[in-house]
Structures are given as C-alpha cells and as structure tokens.
Design a protein around this motif. Structure first.
Motif, PDB file in Angstrom:
ATOM      1  N   GLY A  10     -34.916 -36.367 -29.526  1.00 41.20           N
ATOM      2  CA  GLY A  10     -33.773 -37.263 -29.386  1.00 41.20           C
ATOM      3  C   GLY A  10     -34.175 -38.708 -29.603  1.00 41.20           C
ATOM      4  N   VAL A  11     -35.353 -39.081 -29.075  1.00 47.95           N
ATOM      5  CA  VAL A  11     -35.847 -40.444 -29.269  1.00 47.95           C
ATOM      6  C   VAL A  11     -36.094 -40.724 -30.762  1.00 47.95           C
ATOM      7  N   SER A  12     -36.689 -39.750 -31.448  1.00 45.88           N
ATOM      8  CA  SER A  12     -36.931 -39.928 -32.885  1.00 45.88           C
ATOM      9  C   SER A  12     -35.614 -40.064 -33.642  1.00 45.88           C
ATOM     10  N   GLY A  13     -34.585 -39.343 -33.163  1.00 47.03           N
ATOM     11  CA  GLY A  13     -33.270 -39.467 -33.792  1.00 47.03           C
ATOM     12  C   GLY A  13     -32.692 -40.852 -33.604  1.00 47.03           C
ATOM     13  N   LEU A  14     -32.886 -41.418 -32.382  1.00 45.78           N
ATOM     14  CA  LEU A  14     -32.417 -42.784 -32.147  1.00 45.78           C
ATOM     15  C   LEU A  14     -33.143 -43.766 -33.058  1.00 45.78           C
ATOM     16  N   ASN A  15     -34.450 -43.632 -33.177  1.00 43.37           N
ATOM     17  CA  ASN A  15     -35.237 -44.533 -34.028  1.00 43.37           C
ATOM     18  C   ASN A  15     -34.834 -44.426 -35.499  1.00 43.37           C
ATOM     19  N   ALA A  16     -34.691 -43.171 -35.955  1.00 40.81           N
ATOM     20  CA  ALA A  16     -34.368 -42.961 -37.376  1.00 40.81           C
ATOM     21  C   ALA A  16     -32.987 -43.499 -37.707  1.00 40.81           C
ATOM     22  N   SER A  49     -46.540 -28.057 -34.395  1.00 34.96           N
ATOM     23  CA  SER A  49     -47.113 -26.710 -34.410  1.00 34.96           C
ATOM     24  C   SER A  49     -46.553 -25.912 -33.241  1.00 34.96           C
ATOM     25  N   GLN A  50     -46.269 -24.652 -33.505  1.00 37.53           N
ATOM     26  CA  GLN A  50     -45.663 -23.779 -32.491  1.00 37.53           C
ATOM     27  C   GLN A  50     -46.759 -22.939 -31.836  1.00 37.53           C
ATOM     28  N   SER A  51     -46.789 -22.967 -30.482  1.00 36.71           N
ATOM     29  CA  SER A  51     -47.827 -22.242 -29.749  1.00 36.71           C
ATOM     30  C   SER A  51     -47.478 -20.776 -29.530  1.00 36.71           C
ATOM     31  N   SER A  52     -46.208 -20.436 -29.592  1.00 41.83           N
ATOM     32  CA  SER A  52     -45.804 -19.031 -29.410  1.00 41.83           C
ATOM     33  C   SER A  52     -44.468 -18.804 -30.079  1.00 41.83           C
ATOM     34  N   ARG A  53     -44.111 -17.503 -30.166  1.00 41.19           N
ATOM     35  CA  ARG A  53     -42.841 -17.166 -30.802  1.00 41.19           C
ATOM     36  C   ARG A  53     -41.659 -17.288 -29.857  1.00 41.19           C
ATOM     37  N   THR A  54     -41.946 -17.396 -28.568  1.00 36.68           N
ATOM     38  CA  THR A  54     -40.856 -17.408 -27.584  1.00 36.68           C
ATOM     39  C   THR A  54     -40.442 -18.808 -27.176  1.00 36.68           C
ATOM     40  N   THR A  55     -41.214 -19.799 -27.537  1.00 36.11           N
ATOM     41  CA  THR A  55     -40.843 -21.194 -27.258  1.00 36.11           C
ATOM     42  C   THR A  55     -40.867 -21.989 -28.558  1.00 36.11           C
ATOM     43  N   TYR A  56     -40.207 -23.117 -28.516  1.00 36.67           N
ATOM     44  CA  TYR A  56     -40.128 -23.953 -29.720  1.00 36.67           C
ATOM     45  C   TYR A  56     -40.368 -25.403 -29.329  1.00 36.67           C
ATOM     46  N   ASN A  57     -41.253 -26.070 -30.075  1.00 37.72           N
ATOM     47  CA  ASN A  57     -41.521 -27.485 -29.862  1.00 37.72           C
ATOM     48  C   ASN A  57     -40.793 -28.295 -30.934  1.00 37.72           C
ATOM     49  N   ALA A  58     -39.809 -29.088 -30.508  1.00 42.84           N
ATOM     50  CA  ALA A  58     -39.019 -29.881 -31.456  1.00 42.84           C
ATOM     51  C   ALA A  58     -39.882 -30.998 -32.047  1.00 42.84           C
ATOM     52  N   GLY A  59     -39.736 -31.207 -33.326  1.00 41.34           N
ATOM     53  CA  GLY A  59     -40.502 -32.273 -33.979  1.00 41.34           C
ATOM     54  C   GLY A  59     -39.688 -33.550 -34.182  1.00 41.34           C
ATOM     55  N   GLY A  60     -38.376 -33.396 -34.362  1.00 40.11           N
ATOM     56  CA  GLY A  60     -37.517 -34.558 -34.570  1.00 40.11           C
ATOM     57  C   GLY A  60     -37.402 -34.954 -36.030  1.00 40.11           C
ATOM     58  N   THR A  61     -37.161 -36.240 -36.271  1.00 37.01           N
ATOM     59  CA  THR A  61     -36.916 -36.736 -37.625  1.00 37.01           C
ATOM     60  C   THR A  61     -37.427 -38.154 -37.764  1.00 37.01           C
ATOM     61  N   ARG A  62     -37.483 -38.604 -38.993  1.00 32.72           N
ATOM     62  CA  ARG A  62     -37.772 -40.006 -39.262  1.00 32.72           C
ATOM     63  C   ARG A  62     -37.023 -40.430 -40.516  1.00 32.72           C
ATOM     64  N   ALA A  63     -36.707 -41.709 -40.583  1.00 36.29           N
ATOM     65  CA  ALA A  63     -35.981 -42.251 -41.746  1.00 36.29           C
ATOM     66  C   ALA A  63     -36.951 -42.986 -42.657  1.00 36.29           C
ATOM     67  N   VAL A  64     -36.890 -42.672 -43.928  1.00 30.06           N
ATOM     68  CA  VAL A  64     -37.723 -43.338 -44.932  1.00 30.06           C
ATOM     69  C   VAL A  64     -36.798 -44.130 -45.854  1.00 30.06           C
ATOM     70  N   GLN A 420     -23.621 -43.630 -37.013  1.00 29.52           N
ATOM     71  CA  GLN A 420     -23.235 -43.913 -35.625  1.00 29.52           C
ATOM     72  C   GLN A 420     -23.061 -42.621 -34.828  1.00 29.52           C
ATOM     73  N   ARG A 421     -22.462 -41.616 -35.445  1.00 25.18           N
ATOM     74  CA  ARG A 421     -22.275 -40.328 -34.763  1.00 25.18           C
ATOM     75  C   ARG A 421     -23.627 -39.665 -34.513  1.00 25.18           C
ATOM     76  N   ALA A 422     -24.517 -39.764 -35.510  1.00 28.23           N
ATOM     77  CA  ALA A 422     -25.838 -39.158 -35.337  1.00 28.23           C
ATOM     78  C   ALA A 422     -26.614 -39.862 -34.230  1.00 28.23           C
ATOM     79  N   TYR A 423     -26.448 -41.181 -34.147  1.00 28.90           N
ATOM     80  CA  TYR A 423     -27.123 -41.926 -33.082  1.00 28.90           C
ATOM     81  C   TYR A 423     -26.607 -41.496 -31.709  1.00 28.90           C
ATOM     82  N   SER A 424     -25.273 -41.377 -31.606  1.00 28.67           N
ATOM     83  CA  SER A 424     -24.682 -40.950 -30.336  1.00 28.67           C
ATOM     84  C   SER A 424     -25.140 -39.550 -29.964  1.00 28.67           C
ATOM     85  N   ALA A 425     -25.223 -38.669 -30.963  1.00 30.34           N
ATOM     86  CA  ALA A 425     -25.661 -37.299 -30.691  1.00 30.34           C
ATOM     87  C   ALA A 425     -27.114 -37.279 -30.227  1.00 30.34           C
ATOM     88  N   SER A 426     -27.950 -38.141 -30.839  1.00 29.29           N
ATOM     89  CA  SER A 426     -29.358 -38.197 -30.418  1.00 29.29           C
ATOM     90  C   SER A 426     -29.472 -38.694 -28.981  1.00 29.29           C
TER      91      SER A 426
END
Length: 445
Positions: A10-16, A49-64, A420-426
């Motif tokens: 979510g933080v990466s979404g705000l930054n991007a 990187s994902q440590s197992s199949r039962t959990t998920y680590n979100a990576g987020g996004t960045r704007a270029v 603006q909507r994407a920022y609010s969602a993040s």
C-alpha cells in the motif's frame, strides 16, 4: 508476515501514484509551453520471493517516468518571421545568453523556437538561450567547419548592412524626335565637343541618370544630346553634375556621335565606339572613389536592356535602369525551410547571412531535460549529429510558426482521476491492514 507486506505494498502504491500525479501536474501546467514534451508514468510491479505456496508476500509497485521527447507537436502559425518550428526530427543548437562571450559556451539543444532579436541583436528565445548557426560569406557559402557544434556562432543581426556594389550598367529607354530643328551651333559647324557640358551650347535634350559609386553613394551623370546637321546623327556628351566630381574640363567624361538607321534604330556602324563600349569615369581624387566604368545600354545589341530610338515623336526619356546597390540598413529577415537566414535591406537587396542547422540523436528520448525547454546529451541519447535542415534525418524548418505542447488535456484529466482513485485505494490497503493488525493484537487480550 503477509499482512506486513500488504501494508508495504500500500505504501508503494501511495509513492507510485504520488509520482504519477506529479507528472500529470507538470504536464497540465505546461499545456501552453512552446514545444513542451509531455511525460508519461509507467507502472511496474514489484515481486517478492515467496517462501511457501500457502502464503503470499506482496511486492507492490513503482512508477517509472518515461520521456516522450521524440513526439511531434502541432505546428501553429504566428506573425513573427523569426519564430521557428521544426517539422520532423531535430533540435536547435543554443547556449545561454549569459555566457555568450565564453570561448567554451555551454551547448544545449531545444525545440523552443520563440526567437527574437534582443537589445544586442542576438536571436534569443523566451528562455534567453541564443540560437547558434553557420555564418555565410558574401557568396552565401558556409564559412568555417560544418561538422563541429562548438564552431557554430551566435546568430546576431546587429551591424548587418547591404554590401555596396558600384554601378556598371545604365540602360536608357527613350526617343529622340527626328523632326527636331537643327540648332545654329550645329548647322554652322561652330559646335565642338564639351560645349554642352560648359553651357555655351544648349542641348536639345538632357537626360540625367543616377549611378552608385564605389562607396555606396549616388552620383549624377548627364547625357546631353544635340541634333547634328548630318542626317540621323546626334552629338552626345556625358558629363558630371557637379563638374568637380571628375577631372574632365567642365565635368566632361566623354563625347561622340549617336547615329540611327533610316528606320530609327541604333546604327552601330556610324555611332562612336566610345559610346558603345564601357565609359571610364575619371573621379577626382577629392571624392575618394575607386575607378569606375559604365556601359551605356542604348539598344546596340539584341541583349541590351535599353533602347533609344529616333522617330517622329516627342523627345522623351521613358526610363533609366541602373545596377549597383547603395549602403542600406536591414529591413526584414526571412528564414526558409533549409534554415537560410536572408536579410532584406531597405534598398530592396537581399543577402543570405546565416544558415540554421539541426542536431539529431539516435535516441532523443534519452536526453536529459533542463528548465527552459533545453536538453543535454546522455549515454542513452547517443552523440549529436549536425545536419542541414531537410537533409538526412533532420526535419524541415517553418518560419512564422511554433511547435505546440504535446499535452492532451483530456487524457491528463482522465489520468488524474484514475491516479487519484488508485492513491485512495492504496491508502485503504494501509488502513485495512492496520485494522487486521489491531485485531491480531486484540486476540492477546
């Protein structure tokens, strides 16, 4: 823990989206900036990187931010002849007016063609960057190296004046009345060459002509004509006014006989050779003038631009045409699609004084952007290539025109709403993850 990665995503979404909003804001602010190139935000996903199949680590996004410098803006007409727009690839070579006297000027490139003469005559644009080009010699050829960007000189129009060209030809068009009464001096044989210049014999016709001297001034020559007692012949004297301009007595330069055929055309056989060939003008030393020869065009050859006849009609001088150009100040400038800067002087003469080249790059989108609409080279852009406008990869120039900004307001406003909507969602991701963490902490209680 996945919930923490969700919060970080979510933080990466705000930054991007903050970065994307900044790009959109800059684009909208420059919607009316000449030759401004709109930027674009491209979003990239970040994968942890994902440590197992039962959990998920979100990576987020960045704007270029992607530069779209190579995009072409619309060409809009203006009323200033020094406004320039580039249609196609290429950039103007400019340098800051602040270091105009430097032997190593700060070179930059721009498509901002809002050029105008400043108080010192330099062509500068709205960002106070001076245009640089190839100087041209008197024949309109480039003087200096053509492939060296540092060798380009600032375009300055101060002190430009038309080059002086002394007259070499005088074309006369007129008629001498064949029914003119023969004067007493001519009929009695008392007339001698120089009498008309001295004023002791009154000419039947005196035709004044203006010529340009070697210093760009104008001088008056008189062509005095007296009908001879010999049929179809006229006595001719060419003299100066005032007489002191030449070394001849009473201002006399030359004299002779002008003869006509029975049909009223010039008779070259019986006309004095001195009138048909170039006449040397013996300027007095006090005038400071260089020697000068004038060819009278009277209709003696098929290519003569003048024509003097003897017909039973009024004696009249219809027209005189003299070559040569006087010293004259600059009137207007014009620039063609190949970049030639042509000066038009108040005398009507024209002269090419500069040629404006363009610089092209292998990857113009890789240039580094600076304030004032200028760019500088980077490793990504490649080296600049100096070319004549309209040749190679270089585009053409349009005078009295400017390239508009490439910003599309409708697209930018749409992107603003989405961002603006994407920022609010993040931000909602962060608050929701915070609530989940709060629930987890509450389980301990």
């Amino acid at each position: 823990m996945s919930i923490y990665s969700a919060m970080l995503a979510g933080v990466s979404g705000l930054n991007a989206n903050s970065s994307a909003m900044a790009v959109i804001s800059d684009n909208i602010a420059n919607v009316n900036t000449t030759a401004y190139k709109a930027d674009r935000s491209d979003f990239e996903d970040l994968v942890n990187s994902q440590s197992s199949r039962t959990t998920y680590n979100a990576g987020g996004t960045r704007a270029v931010t992607r530069q779209l410098i190579s995009s072409q803006g619309n060409i809009a007409s203006t009323t200033a002849t020094t406004d320039l727009a580039i249609q196609g690839d290429g950039f103007f070579v400019v340098s800051p007016i602040s270091n105009i006297d430097s032997t190593t000027p700060e070179i930059a490139y721009t498509r901002n063609g809002t050029f105008y003469p400043d108080e010192e005559g330099y062509l500068v644009n709205s960002a106070r960057n001076v245009l640089r080009g190839w100087p041209l010699d008197a024949n309109g050829a480039i003087s200096g190296p053509t492939a060296s960007i540092p060798a380009l000189v600032p375009v300055n129009i101060n002190g430009i004046s038309d080059s002086v060209t002394a007259s070499t030809n005088v074309a006369l068009t007129g008629n001498l009345n064949s029914d003119t009464t023969i004067s007493a001096a001519a009929s009695s044989g008392t007339y001698t060459a120089g009498n008309m210049a001295a004023g002791t014999v009154t000419a039947d016709a005196t035709w004044p002509v203006q010529i340009v001297d070697s210093l760009g001034g104008t001088k008056t020559l008189n062509i005095a004509l007296l009908k001879s007692a010999t049929a179809n012949q006229w006595n001719v004297e060419v003299y100066s006014s005032p007489a002191s301009n030449v070394t001849g007595a009473n201002g006399l330069i030359t004299s002779g006989t002008l003869a006509f055929t029975t049909s009223g055309e010039i008779d070259t056989t019986n006309t004095s050779a001195g009138l048909l060939s170039a006449i040397n003008i013996p300027w007095a030393a006090s005038t400071g003038l260089a020697s000068q020869s004038i060819q009278l065009e009277l209709g003696q050859t098929p290519t003569s631009t003048g024509a003097v006849t003897q017909h039973a009609d009024n004696t009249t001088l219809t027209s005189t045409t003299t070559d040569g150009t006087t010293a004259s100040k600059l009137d207007t400038l014009s620039i063609d699609e190949e970049g030639f800067v042509t000066a038009t002087f108040k005398s009507g003469a024209k002269k090419k004084i500069f040629q404006i080249p363009l610089v092209t790059f292998t990857n113009p989108d890789g240039l580094k952007k600076y304030s004032g609409g200028v760019y500088k080279t980077t490793q990504q852009s490649g080296d600049p290539t100096l070319q004549q406008a309209g040749s190679g990869r270089a585009g053409t120039l349009t005078s009295s025109a400017l390239e508009a900004s490439t910003v599309d307001l409708a697209r930018e406003f749409s992107n603003m709403i989405i961002t603006q909507r994407a920022y609010s969602a993040s931000s909602k991701i962060i608050t929701t993850a915070d609530q989940m963490l709060d629930e987890l902490i509450s389980m301990k209680r």
